[in-house]
Design a protein around this motif. Structure first.
Motif: not given
Length: 900
Positions: A1-21
């Motif tokens: 199974x692919x992790x989310x980190x393999x799907x999204x660029x790291x910066x965009x993933x970080x921004x997404x996590x911040x938005x969700x929090x």
């Protein structure tokens, strides 16, 4: 199974996590404040106090200055979230009620309920923002790859599931074995027969001249092209790389590498230097693959497997430049062959005497004029749209995969739909005019894979390509291959002796050169146009000519060393004369005529949807959807398969098919949803109820509004595609019946004939002499003896050349070919106002004029309920959603997981 980190660029993933929090934090704070406000309201004594508490609480929840007195708040400084509610107005009305006894308590109660509803709407928006976030998290945490094999259903692993996988492995192995048995064994053809066939196509003085000019152009181009120095500059590398990225030639990993190349000028310069050195030594070029080029079955976007080479990136760029250059050149040369009239038979023109008679009896009327009718339009369309349409017309153009039915641009899928409309229109018109029509359809079996190298070399030499270039092309064709990827396949390096690599532009070029001989032969001997999408072939027209053309095609195929695919070959003859029909069918291939799922009924002449094929694909779609591990991926798969695949395979609605075609499509979609979601047992089964139930089971959220599923992402919806709307918005714009349109033409034609006869009879002897003098002086030429006749031309003579002279028939032809424009729903004033406001607030794409017809329908349909529940049209505020992630994940293409 692919992790989310393999799907999204790291910066965009970080921004997404911040938005969700932050979203979770906002929801918690809102819930706390709401409960505090409602408690204070309960503790308040009278209605005025309750309303004032609600006012104060709402104002402070929607502004950054919570200490500000209520009297100092203004609507314009409150943050978005209150919809059309004016807190300032309610406060001032409340002040009035303190002194004015005429303000009833019922009005204060209305204010209280309105304010409570506003609180509930704010809560509801955050609740659905939270649901959206959890749906997105599910998508990111699951395997978001669209390439996961879903042939095995979720749940318990059964014997039947293993059988499916084993069957697929067996068929893939059979595919590889078939490939090996073909490509490593040369196909011998009779060179003399090929040359005789080609020479016969350029016979006579006109043909000889055409061939001589054609050969001169090949030599001149080949010499000039080979003499180029340093052709690989940044511009050339850019269009080569972009073309490769659009094709299925390279693996995803190599495409990612090419993407990096595009943005690195230093790397591009180094690549250009290497390729320029390679181009300078064309005569010494070879594959340079001692260990063999890996060859393996690779799944395409449509779910089918093709055996492709996994070649070197630089080699791919080098070969694309050469193949595109030769393809553009050859297409221009061969198009000149069919447009200059020397070797290509065009629609038969009226004789000078016939033209003179037309002008004498009819005058220069605005409905009849020689050489400007339907036949000329057919020829122009064939030349511009269908002739060698798979070859690029310019170097920057891509050669998109014929089977890729994604939207956008004038791709081969749109050309296929245009051809289908042409076929449908021809059937209607010819059957109406002459009472009969025949259609032949075929396909060349394993065309690219089984092409004879000797055939290619013979044709290239015949057209005047120099020996240096012929030798280069032969070295290209004889690639060293090594089969990989399947257990039991041979790993030894072997030289290819037959076929052209799949996915290369050369595949299309060499194939087009082979079939061009068939185009020319059919035109010259049967006086017909052979419509093609590369190796998919269609004939339609006069039955006797179709029989003759089919014989020509069979002869050309035998000489060139290609075979027809019997499973995709068939014919239909529509005629009121049953004896003649039977006689015609003897000379035509057996089998049905179908484009996608749309089949020409051999009995009625109408078009019907092949429900057996639909049922088979429903089963595949069930497996595809069952393999989706998140609701977002489920919706993406649904949108791709239902919204695109099935819309293309049913045929694009057009006037030549009439409204009954759209009604068939709508009924088929209704039945599909019954089968998919209730095994056909419940009349109200739908994708809507299925997804709402799925959300309830997975996330515990009930009473989900339909709008949350269908609204676009910009308004906080999931963007589910409704397959019915795109057909409903055009249904009323379609011709009710194409047969009725032809009946109108015949009535108009008869009326025109009678009018022209009356006008001629009214001329008198002097008027006829004047008309005759005008015709004679124009050098048209006409037998003067007709001047002494008194009878007007017969109806038979009047209609004899209608295909080349009748503007009325041309108008009907163009009308039947046309596709309907959308008939958009009318927006209510409230919807227009709310969308315009959103458009002004950094979402211009939501202006009514910018929305698609489907979106307009969806928004207007559900607007009342959404406004009632959420206080506006945006279910979730755009700022709360990670739209960057949504855009990236939506861009991933869905692959059909079909079993071969």
């Amino acid at each position: 199974m692919s992790s989310s980190s393999s799907i999204l660029p790291q910066t965009l993933q970080s921004i997404t996590s911040i938005k969700l929090r932050e979203l979770r934090k906002q929801r918690e704070v809102f819930e706390f404040r709401k409960q505090k406000i409602l408690q204070d309201v309960e503790d308040a004594g009278d209605e005025q106090t309750r309303v004032r508490v609600l006012l104060s609480g709402l104002a402070r929840m929607h502004t950054s200055n919570a200490e500000k007195p209520l009297e100092e708040f203004h609507d314009w400084e409150l943050a978005d979230g209150l919809g059309e509610l004016s807190l300032t107005n309610i406060r001032r009305f409340l002040d009035q009620s303190t002194y004015d006894p005429s303000i009833p308590s019922s009005l204060l109660n209305e204010f209280e309920q309105e304010l409570r509803q506003t609180l509930d709407r704010g809560q509801r928006k955050l609740d659905y923002a939270d649901l959206y976030a959890r749906l997105l998290t599910e998508w990111l945490s699951s395997d978001a790859s669209s390439h996961v094999d879903v042939s095995m259903p979720e749940g318990d692993v059964t014997d039947s599931a293993f059988e499916v996988v084993e069957t697929q492995k067996t068929r893939l192995l059979q595919l590889s074995e078939k490939f090996e048995s073909v490509v490593f064994t040369p196909l011998e053809v009779n060179v003399a027969e090929i040359e005789n066939l080609l020479n016969g196509l350029f016979s006579g003085d006109e043909g000889t001249k055409t061939l001589r000019l054609l050969r001169e152009r090949q030599k001149l181009f080949g010499d000039n092209f080979a003499a180029r120095t340093k052709p690989f500059d940044h511009d050339v590398l850019n269009w080569c790389i972009k073309g490769l990225l659009q094709s299925d030639l390279l693996s995803d990993q190599k495409k990612n590498t090419l993407e990096d190349f595009l943005h690195d000028k230093v790397v591009l310069t180094e690549i250009g230097d290497v390729l320029n050195m390679r181009f300078a030594d064309l005569e010494g070029w070879e594959w340079d693959a001692a260990s063999g080029i890996p060859v393996e079955p690779r799944r395409q976007l449509n779910g089918k497997y093709r055996v492709v080479m996994d070649e070197d990136i630089l080699q791919s760029i080098f070969l694309r430049f050469i193949s595109m250059s030769w393809s553009v050149h050859f297409k221009a040369c061969l198009r000149d062959v069919i447009t200059n009239g020397l070797a290509w038979k065009r629609p038969q023109k009226m004789s000078q005497d016939e033209v003179g008679r037309q002008e004498y009896f009819l005058g220069r009327c605005n409905n009849v004029w020689p050489g400007d009718g339907m036949a000329s339009q057919q020829q122009r369309t064939y030349e511009r749209r269908f002739f060698m349409c798979q070859l690029p017309s310019d170097l920057a153009a891509g050669t998109a995969d014929y089977h890729d039915d994604d939207d956008g641009g004038k791709k081969p899928s749109s050309i296929k739909q245009e051809l289908l409309r042409t076929l449908g229109t021809e059937v209607i018109i010819r059957r109406s005019l002459y009472g009969e029509v025949a259609v032949v359809q075929s396909d060349l079996q394993w065309f690219a894979t089984s092409t004879s190298h000797l055939t290619v070399a013979t044709i290239l030499k015949f057209f005047g390509v120099s020996q240096m270039w012929v030798s280069f092309f032969q070295r290209y064709l004889e690639a060293p291959l090594r089969m990989v990827g399947l257990e039991g396949s041979s790993a030894e390096v072997r030289i290819r002796k037959r076929g052209v690599p799949i996915g290369h532009v050369f595949q299309k070029l060499f194939g087009e050169l082979i079939i061009f001989a068939m185009d020319l032969a059919v035109n010259q001997e049967a006086e017909m146009l052979l419509y093609r999408l590369h190796d998919d072939l269609w004939l339609f027209g006069e039955p006797e000519k179709c029989v003759k053309a089919w014989k020509v095609m069979q002869r050309c195929a035998r000489i060139m060393g290609v075979e027809f695919n019997e499973s995709k070959t068939g014919s239909v003859c529509l005629s009121s004369d049953s004896a003649k029909k039977d006689q015609i069918l003897v000379g035509l291939p057996k089998g049905k005529v179908a484009v996608g799922f749309l089949e020409l009924d051999a009995k009625t002449g109408g078009w019907i949807i092949d429900q057996k094929q639909v049922d088979a694909h429903i089963l595949q779609l069930q497996k595809q959807l069952a393999g989706c591990k998140s609701i977002f991926s489920w919706i993406q798969t649904w949108n791709s398969c239902i919204g695109r695949f099935f819309s293309h395979t049913f045929g694009q609605p057009a006037n030549c098919f009439g409204r009954r075609h759209v009604d068939m499509i709508l009924e088929t979609h209704r039945r599909m949803q019954q089968v998919l979601f209730a095994d056909g047992s419940a009349a109200d089964s739908s994708v809507t109820e299925y997804l709402k139930d799925l959300i309830t089971k997975r996330f515990g959220v009930s009473d989900v509004p339909d709008a949350f599923l269908y609204f676009p992402e910009e308004l906080g919806g999931l963007g589910l595609r409704n397959p019915f709307i795109s057909f409903l918005v055009i249904r009323e714009q379609l011709c009710k019946s194409p047969e009725e349109r032809m009946a109108e033409f015949f009535a108009e034609e008869k009326a025109d004939y009678n009018r022209l006869k009356r006008e001629f009879d009214a001329l008198g002897a002097l008027g006829r002499k004047r008309r005759m003098k005008t015709i004679w002086e124009s050098s048209v030429g006409v037998d003067k003896s007709i001047e002494h006749g008194t009878d007007f031309m017969t109806m038979d003579e009047y209609t004899r050349h209608r295909e080349t002279t009748s503007w009325s028939l041309l108008s009907v032809y163009m009308d039947l070919l046309s596709t309907p424009s959308s008939y958009d729903v009318r927006p209510s004033r409230v919807v227009t106002h709310l969308l315009d406001r959103l458009a002004e607030e950094e979402q211009p794409e939501l202006a009514w004029s910018e929305l698609g017809s489907d979106q307009k329908w969806i928004i207007q349909l559900h607007s009342a309920g959404v406004i009632q529940r959420f206080g506006g049209l945006n279910i979730v505020d755009k700022g709360l959603l990670p739209m960057g992630v949504m855009t990236m994940l939506r861009a991933r293409k869905v692959t059909w997981q079909t079993v071969l």
